[in-house]
Scaffold this motif. Structure first.
Motif, PDB file in Angstrom:
ATOM      1  N   ARG A  64       0.815  -1.230   0.000  1.00 31.26           N
ATOM      2  CA  ARG A  64       0.000   0.000   0.000  1.00 31.26           C
ATOM      3  C   ARG A  64       0.838   1.264   0.000  1.00 31.26           C
ATOM      4  NH1 ARG A  64      -5.044  -1.726   3.643  1.00 31.26           N
ATOM      5  NH2 ARG A  64      -6.143  -2.822   1.992  1.00 31.26           N
ATOM      6  N   ARG A  65       2.073   1.142   0.361  1.00 31.93           N
ATOM      7  CA  ARG A  65       2.958   2.306   0.310  1.00 31.93           C
ATOM      8  C   ARG A  65       3.162   2.764  -1.136  1.00 31.93           C
ATOM      9  NH1 ARG A  65       7.177   3.880   4.360  1.00 31.93           N
ATOM     10  NH2 ARG A  65       8.263   5.590   3.370  1.00 31.93           N
ATOM     11  N   TYR A  66       3.105   1.819  -2.069  1.00 29.31           N
ATOM     12  CA  TYR A  66       3.354   2.117  -3.480  1.00 29.31           C
ATOM     13  C   TYR A  66       2.115   1.955  -4.357  1.00 29.31           C
ATOM     14  CZ  TYR A  66       8.015   2.052  -1.721  1.00 29.31           C
ATOM     15  OH  TYR A  66       9.123   2.327  -0.974  1.00 29.31           O
ATOM     16  N   VAL A  67       1.121   1.207  -3.861  1.00 28.83           N
ATOM     17  CA  VAL A  67      -0.133   0.994  -4.577  1.00 28.83           C
ATOM     18  C   VAL A  67      -1.244   1.253  -3.551  1.00 28.83           C
ATOM     19  CG1 VAL A  67      -1.471  -0.609  -5.995  1.00 28.83           C
ATOM     20  CG2 VAL A  67       1.023  -0.806  -5.931  1.00 28.83           C
ATOM     21  N   PRO A  68      -1.597   2.536  -3.335  1.00 29.66           N
ATOM     22  CA  PRO A  68      -2.527   2.884  -2.258  1.00 29.66           C
ATOM     23  C   PRO A  68      -3.862   2.152  -2.297  1.00 29.66           C
ATOM     24  CG  PRO A  68      -1.519   4.857  -3.154  1.00 29.66           C
ATOM     25  CD  PRO A  68      -1.110   3.717  -4.043  1.00 29.66           C
ATOM     26  N   ASP A  69      -4.346   1.797  -3.482  1.00 29.48           N
ATOM     27  CA  ASP A  69      -5.639   1.111  -3.583  1.00 29.48           C
ATOM     28  C   ASP A  69      -5.496  -0.418  -3.612  1.00 29.48           C
ATOM     29  OD1 ASP A  69      -4.459   1.088  -6.080  1.00 29.48           O
ATOM     30  OD2 ASP A  69      -6.309   1.496  -7.175  1.00 29.48           O
ATOM     31  N   TYR A  70      -4.328  -0.916  -3.247  1.00 32.78           N
ATOM     32  CA  TYR A  70      -4.083  -2.368  -3.245  1.00 32.78           C
ATOM     33  C   TYR A  70      -5.043  -3.070  -2.289  1.00 32.78           C
ATOM     34  CZ  TYR A  70      -1.673  -6.829  -2.550  1.00 32.78           C
ATOM     35  OH  TYR A  70      -1.355  -8.161  -2.466  1.00 32.78           O
ATOM     36  N   GLN A  71      -5.712  -4.079  -2.810  1.00 32.79           N
ATOM     37  CA  GLN A  71      -6.592  -4.903  -1.985  1.00 32.79           C
ATOM     38  C   GLN A  71      -6.280  -6.362  -2.262  1.00 32.79           C
ATOM     39  OE1 GLN A  71     -10.741  -4.032  -2.186  1.00 32.79           O
ATOM     40  NE2 GLN A  71     -10.442  -1.852  -1.919  1.00 32.79           N
ATOM     41  N   LEU A  72      -6.016  -7.087  -1.217  1.00 30.59           N
ATOM     42  CA  LEU A  72      -5.732  -8.511  -1.332  1.00 30.59           C
ATOM     43  C   LEU A  72      -7.018  -9.284  -1.145  1.00 30.59           C
ATOM     44  CD1 LEU A  72      -3.777 -10.889  -1.505  1.00 30.59           C
ATOM     45  CD2 LEU A  72      -3.435 -10.662   0.963  1.00 30.59           C
ATOM     46  N   ILE A 124      -1.842 -16.728  -2.674  1.00 30.38           N
ATOM     47  CA  ILE A 124      -2.082 -16.365  -4.066  1.00 30.38           C
ATOM     48  C   ILE A 124      -3.393 -15.588  -4.123  1.00 30.38           C
ATOM     49  CG2 ILE A 124      -2.384 -17.190  -6.428  1.00 30.38           C
ATOM     50  CD1 ILE A 124       0.363 -17.853  -5.231  1.00 30.38           C
ATOM     51  N   SER A 125      -3.325 -14.397  -4.652  1.00 30.02           N
ATOM     52  CA  SER A 125      -4.494 -13.519  -4.727  1.00 30.02           C
ATOM     53  C   SER A 125      -5.499 -14.021  -5.750  1.00 30.02           C
ATOM     54  CB  SER A 125      -4.031 -12.113  -5.104  1.00 30.02           C
ATOM     55  OG  SER A 125      -5.131 -11.287  -5.360  1.00 30.02           O
ATOM     56  N   ASN A 126      -6.784 -13.833  -5.432  1.00 26.40           N
ATOM     57  CA  ASN A 126      -7.857 -14.124  -6.382  1.00 26.40           C
ATOM     58  C   ASN A 126      -7.995 -12.999  -7.403  1.00 26.40           C
ATOM     59  OD1 ASN A 126      -8.465 -16.493  -5.038  1.00 26.40           O
ATOM     60  ND2 ASN A 126     -10.046 -15.547  -3.788  1.00 26.40           N
ATOM     61  N   ASN A 127      -7.438 -11.823  -7.084  1.00 25.57           N
ATOM     62  CA  ASN A 127      -7.487 -10.680  -7.991  1.00 25.57           C
ATOM     63  C   ASN A 127      -6.584 -10.965  -9.189  1.00 25.57           C
ATOM     64  OD1 ASN A 127      -7.865  -9.931  -5.206  1.00 25.57           O
ATOM     65  ND2 ASN A 127      -7.883  -7.803  -5.832  1.00 25.57           N
ATOM     66  N   ASP A 128      -6.823 -10.243 -10.249  1.00 23.31           N
ATOM     67  CA  ASP A 128      -5.960 -10.335 -11.420  1.00 23.31           C
ATOM     68  C   ASP A 128      -4.826  -9.316 -11.245  1.00 23.31           C
ATOM     69  OD1 ASP A 128      -5.010 -11.155 -13.868  1.00 23.31           O
ATOM     70  OD2 ASP A 128      -6.276  -9.761 -14.979  1.00 23.31           O
ATOM     71  N   LEU A 129      -3.941  -9.609 -10.313  1.00 28.68           N
ATOM     72  CA  LEU A 129      -2.845  -8.696  -9.991  1.00 28.68           C
ATOM     73  C   LEU A 129      -1.547  -9.193 -10.621  1.00 28.68           C
ATOM     74  CD1 LEU A 129      -3.674  -8.176  -6.219  1.00 28.68           C
ATOM     75  CD2 LEU A 129      -4.012  -6.543  -8.065  1.00 28.68           C
ATOM     76  N   PRO A 130      -0.645  -8.278 -10.952  1.00 28.49           N
ATOM     77  CA  PRO A 130       0.604  -8.688 -11.601  1.00 28.49           C
ATOM     78  C   PRO A 130       1.615  -9.290 -10.620  1.00 28.49           C
ATOM     79  CG  PRO A 130       0.562  -6.314 -11.325  1.00 28.49           C
ATOM     80  CD  PRO A 130      -0.775  -6.824 -10.860  1.00 28.49           C
ATOM     81  N   VAL A 131       2.412 -10.197 -11.157  1.00 27.62           N
ATOM     82  CA  VAL A 131       3.536 -10.755 -10.397  1.00 27.62           C
ATOM     83  C   VAL A 131       4.687  -9.748 -10.415  1.00 27.62           C
ATOM     84  CG1 VAL A 131       5.258 -12.611 -10.341  1.00 27.62           C
ATOM     85  CG2 VAL A 131       2.871 -13.134 -10.838  1.00 27.62           C
TER      86      VAL A 131
END
Length: 146
Positions: A64-72, A124-131
């Motif tokens: 969240r420091r670099y991706v404020p809207d990050y949700q796991l 492993i996130s269910n979101n379509d987030l990048p590695v």
């Protein structure tokens, strides 16, 4: 207790500082005991140091420091082994990497730690987030000190 590392030399820690990862981390299933070290020169950066393999230290940051809207988003089953009574007990850390363009964050498979019980797990996130989420602002420089 003292732990010998290749990156930081001899590190002094208490037994209660040790984090147990019952399944290890992806690709490092044999590494089950870790310690989280603060970086001496960069307060945004931490180091997840393996106690099993002295040469393994992973740079980690709060996503969240670099991706404020990050949700796991993960299935409840992924978090059961952490024995979390409250999600506020969980610390989420993204592993830093590097590619040809610069620094990256693994947002797809973060590390989740139950700070109170000292148990961790890579999920492993269910979101379509990048590695390999590329950091474009406020670059994080990896340093060799802890």
């Amino acid at each position: 207790m003292q732990v010998q590392t290749t990156r930081f030399g001899t590190v002094e820690m208490r037994a209660e500082d040790v984090l147990l990862f019952p399944n290890g981390l992806l690709g490092m299933e044999d590494c089950r005991h870790w310690v989280l070290l603060a970086d001496a020169q960069n307060d945004a950066l931490g180091w997840l140091q393996s106690l099993t393999r002295a040469e393994v230290a992973l740079a980690v940051v709060s996503p969240r420091r670099y991706v404020p809207d990050y949700q796991l988003r993960v299935s409840r089953g992924e978090l059961v082994p952490l024995a979390l009574e409250d999600l506020k007990q969980a610390q989420v850390l993204a592993i830093l990497g590097k590619n040809e363009k610069g620094m990256t964050l693994n947002l797809r498979a973060p590390v989740v730690i139950n700070e109170e019980r000292r148990i961790g797990r890579q999920v492993i996130s269910n979101n379509d987030l990048p590695v390999q989420y590329e950091l474009t602002s406020e670059p994080v420089r990896l340093r060799m000190s802890a």
